[in-house]
Design an enzyme around this catalytic site. Structure first.
Site, PDB file in Angstrom:
ATOM      1  N   LYS A  60       0.875  -1.178   0.000  1.00  0.00           N
ATOM      2  CA  LYS A  60       0.000   0.000   0.000  1.00  0.00           C
ATOM      3  C   LYS A  60       0.909   1.225   0.000  1.00  0.00           C
ATOM      4  CE  LYS A  60      -4.069   2.084   2.002  1.00  0.00           C
ATOM      5  NZ  LYS A  60      -3.633   3.388   1.508  1.00  0.00           N
ATOM      6  N   ARG A  96      -3.904   8.398  -5.415  1.00  0.00           N
ATOM      7  CA  ARG A  96      -4.500   7.375  -6.274  1.00  0.00           C
ATOM      8  C   ARG A  96      -4.903   7.998  -7.603  1.00  0.00           C
ATOM      9  NH1 ARG A  96      -9.187   3.155  -4.381  1.00  0.00           N
ATOM     10  NH2 ARG A  96      -9.418   2.100  -6.378  1.00  0.00           N
ATOM     11  N   ARG A 111      -8.717  10.507  -7.185  1.00  0.00           N
ATOM     12  CA  ARG A 111      -9.725   9.693  -6.516  1.00  0.00           C
ATOM     13  C   ARG A 111     -11.102  10.323  -6.555  1.00  0.00           C
ATOM     14  NH1 ARG A 111     -10.265   6.714  -0.985  1.00  0.00           N
ATOM     15  NH2 ARG A 111     -12.287   7.562  -0.447  1.00  0.00           N
ATOM     16  N   GLU A 142      -1.142   4.088  -7.988  1.00  0.00           N
ATOM     17  CA  GLU A 142      -0.789   5.076  -6.970  1.00  0.00           C
ATOM     18  C   GLU A 142       0.520   5.749  -7.389  1.00  0.00           C
ATOM     19  OE1 GLU A 142      -2.860   5.081  -4.143  1.00  0.00           O
ATOM     20  OE2 GLU A 142      -1.728   6.385  -2.777  1.00  0.00           O
ATOM     21  N   PHE A 144      -2.057  -1.024 -10.123  1.00  0.00           N
ATOM     22  CA  PHE A 144      -2.580  -2.216  -9.454  1.00  0.00           C
ATOM     23  C   PHE A 144      -3.878  -2.747 -10.049  1.00  0.00           C
ATOM     24  CE2 PHE A 144      -3.733   1.441  -6.695  1.00  0.00           C
ATOM     25  CZ  PHE A 144      -5.102   1.407  -6.853  1.00  0.00           C
ATOM     26  N   LYS A 154      -7.478  -3.033   3.728  1.00  0.00           N
ATOM     27  CA  LYS A 154      -6.176  -2.387   3.903  1.00  0.00           C
ATOM     28  C   LYS A 154      -5.655  -2.651   5.303  1.00  0.00           C
ATOM     29  CE  LYS A 154      -8.679   1.946   4.198  1.00  0.00           C
ATOM     30  NZ  LYS A 154      -8.856   3.267   3.598  1.00  0.00           N
TER      31      LYS A 154
END
Length: 552
Positions: free
Chosen positions: A246, A251, A266, A295, A335, A413
């Site tokens: 992470k 993002r 985001r 990210e 990702f 997360k």
DNA sequence: GTTGTCTGCCC
DNA sequence: ATTCTGC
DNA sequence: GCAGAATGGGCAGACAAC
């Protein structure tokens, strides 16, 4: 045309119920009878937006502006004082104040109110502050205090009547007799509530079904839930999961068609111009059309990740982009892949999307990942991520589809977190539902050199309502001073605070601030001289920074 | 030209 | 961002 | 389990005040 007054009345009705079903029914009824040309505007105003989500325009008006211009009405001081202290929120304060100004409503239509708000939003340049104030005061003079209350609330985005996006979606579904799931899906792809309402009410189910992902129209990102530990995540996902680093950055959603590449944040803001070097690199990808997600983090020359603050210097940058580019190099860690060519992958499993991602982009642009065979192996990967200066891990269910805009349980997360015992130095009076409580606590650590407590952050999170109530009483009993909205107290109460990072602060004299601080325990067993010291905090900060990169 | 305040948006 | 509360 | 509400630190940009 529909009178704005009707929208205000609807909001009053919503305020009086806490039943979601009732709210849905009330809104659905309203949507069915509102003038179609005003539908999109109404949908947004009801849930506290002047402009649709992806519209870059904003009001540039906040509490300070509104209260400044209300002050110009020169009403008795007592009216202002009483309104500010009694009102639960800004909208209510405006209503109470304007009751004494006795404006008559000209019964403006929803469209007319919105037109005036729009002209406030587009006022720019020298003198625009005064111009916006003037235009808003002008609007207030044409409406009564009830209408003013809800205009203010829509403008500030704080309706506090309990109906927001989720209930609006259900209401649209009910008004159009279309299933809620279909309406939600259309919203995730269209990204604009107003459009969805118009399509649902004019074209019905078929129209809603036809809404799909289009390149350069960003979709709502899938969200993750928090797991308290790796073990919890492992159990929750039944051991069939993948782990990804992470990264502590911004993002981004990347859309590409031919040589055209755009990037969205985001919240779906277009941030393409902030990252020219990345856009250039992505243009060269062989995929003719694709939609990727990842990210962006800042890195130092050795490739170590920079603290979050540095990437923030680039995300919202408009001027001197080139200079920032040299100072803060970045890395992209992709990702997910939601589209390649004509193939839509939203409903495909994470496993398939990951494989497609690997086939679409070079390996150095992809997030670090492990499919763990045991929890021991997973734990090692977590330690690995943290020791390299990352936030922690994401755990993802192998077979899960991409569910835009929802916080499903297929993404979890796991973040590094630690605790400190800090002292409450002061507290701010709360707002809205916390109106009568001291709700936001100023946290301090002990400076051993001076013997004083120095602030290192604030928090309003972690306590239950009954704890707020009793802590408010306790704090008032040790009050030393009160200024503006803040009650200062003797440094006696110790609380355990969980935090995720110690940030370098330009604001606090200690030059440190706790990120995401929340109270996890009230330490009645500890006295304030047993609290964490400033010296200890500095040491922890040094250790954190050692894991991360530095800007040259 | 410099500094301060407000606003929106990242997390 | 995180957390709590009510449906 | 979802939706809503309350509010954190810190960044850039735009404008206002000096």
């Amino acid at each position: 045309m529909t009178a704005y007054r009707e929208l205000a009345t609807l909001c009053q009705q919503l305020e009086q119920t806490s039943s979601r079903l009732t709210m849905r029914r009330l809104i659905a009824g309203f949507l069915r009878r509102v003038e179609p040309s005003e539908l999109e505007i109404a949908v947004n105003l009801i849930i506290g937006r002047v402009f649709p989500e992806q519209d870059p325009r904003s009001m540039q008006m906040s509490f300070a502006s509104v209260f400044r211009l209300l002050g110009e009405l020169n009403l008795p001081t007592e009216v202002y004082r009483r309104s500010y202290s009694t009102a639960v929120d800004a909208g209510e304060a405006v209503r109470m104040i304007l009751k004494h100004a006795s404006h008559k409503s000209r019964r403006l239509s929803i469209a007319e109110v919105h037109r005036q708000l729009e002209s406030i939003a587009v006022s720019r340049g020298r003198g625009s502050r005064k111009e916006r104030d003037h235009m808003f005061r002008d609007l207030l003079s044409q409406i009564d205090e009830i209408e003013a209350k809800y205009v203010t609330k829509s403008m500030f985005g704080e309706m506090r009547h309990g109906a927001s996006e989720g209930i609006m979606l259900d209401a649209i579904a009910e008004a159009a007799s279309v299933s809620s799931d279909l309406v939600r899906r259309a919203h995730m792809f269209a990204g604009e509530l107003g459009h969805v309402a118009r399509i649902a009410l004019t074209k019905g189910e078929k129209g809603v079904r036809d809404v799909r992902i289009i390149l350069f129209r960003p979709i709502k990102p899938m969200l993750a839930r928090t797991a308290n530990s790796l073990e919890e995540a492992w159990t929750e996902l039944g051991g069939t999961l993948a782990l990804e680093y992470k990264y502590d950055g911004a993002r981004v959603q990347i859309h590409k068609r031919g040589r055209t590449v755009r990037m969205y944040s985001r919240r779906l803001t277009d941030i393409t111009r902030a990252f020219p070097e990345l856009i250039e690199q992505l243009r060269k990808l062989p995929a003719e059309r694709t939609l990727l997600e990842g990210e962006i983090v800042g890195v130092d020359p050795a490739g170590k990740p920079l603290p979050f603050q540095h990437i923030m210097r680039r995300v919202t940058r408009v001027h001197q982009v080139q200079r920032a580019m040299k100072k803060i190099p970045i890395r992209l860690h992709l990702f997910d892949c939601l589209m390649v060519g004509d193939e839509m992958l939203v409903d495909s499993s994470y496993e398939i999307r990951w494989k497609t991602l690997l086939n679409t982009v070079p390996a150095d642009l992809v997030a670090s990942r492990l499919v763990p065979r045991s929890i021991v192996q997973a734990s090692a990967f977590f330690q690995d991520a943290c020791s390299k200066g990352h936030e922690g891990l994401m755990a993802k269910a192998m077979s899960s589809p991409y569910t835009p805009g929802t916080r499903g349980k297929s993404w979890l997360k796991i973040k590094f977190a630690d605790t400190l015992d800090v002292v409450i130095l002061a507290a701010d009076w709360g707002y809205g539902r916390r109106h009568n409580w001291l709700s936001n606590y100023h946290l301090g650590v002990l400076d051993e050199e001076s013997g004083e407590y120095v602030p290192v952050g604030k928090t309003f999170k972690g306590l239950r309502d009954d704890e707020f109530q009793s802590l408010t009483e306790r704090l008032l009993s040790i009050r030393t001073a009160e200024r503006h909205n803040t009650v200062y107290v003797k440094p006696e109460i110790v609380v355990e605070v969980t935090y995720n990072e110690i940030q370098k602060s330009p604001h606090y004299p200690s030059e440190m601030a706790l990120r995401f601080a929340r109270i996890t325990r009230i330490r009645n067993d500890k006295s304030s001289n047993q609290a964490t010291t400033l010296q200890t905090l500095r040491e922890l900060h040094r250790k954190e920074l050692a894991r991360k990169g530095e800007v040259s």
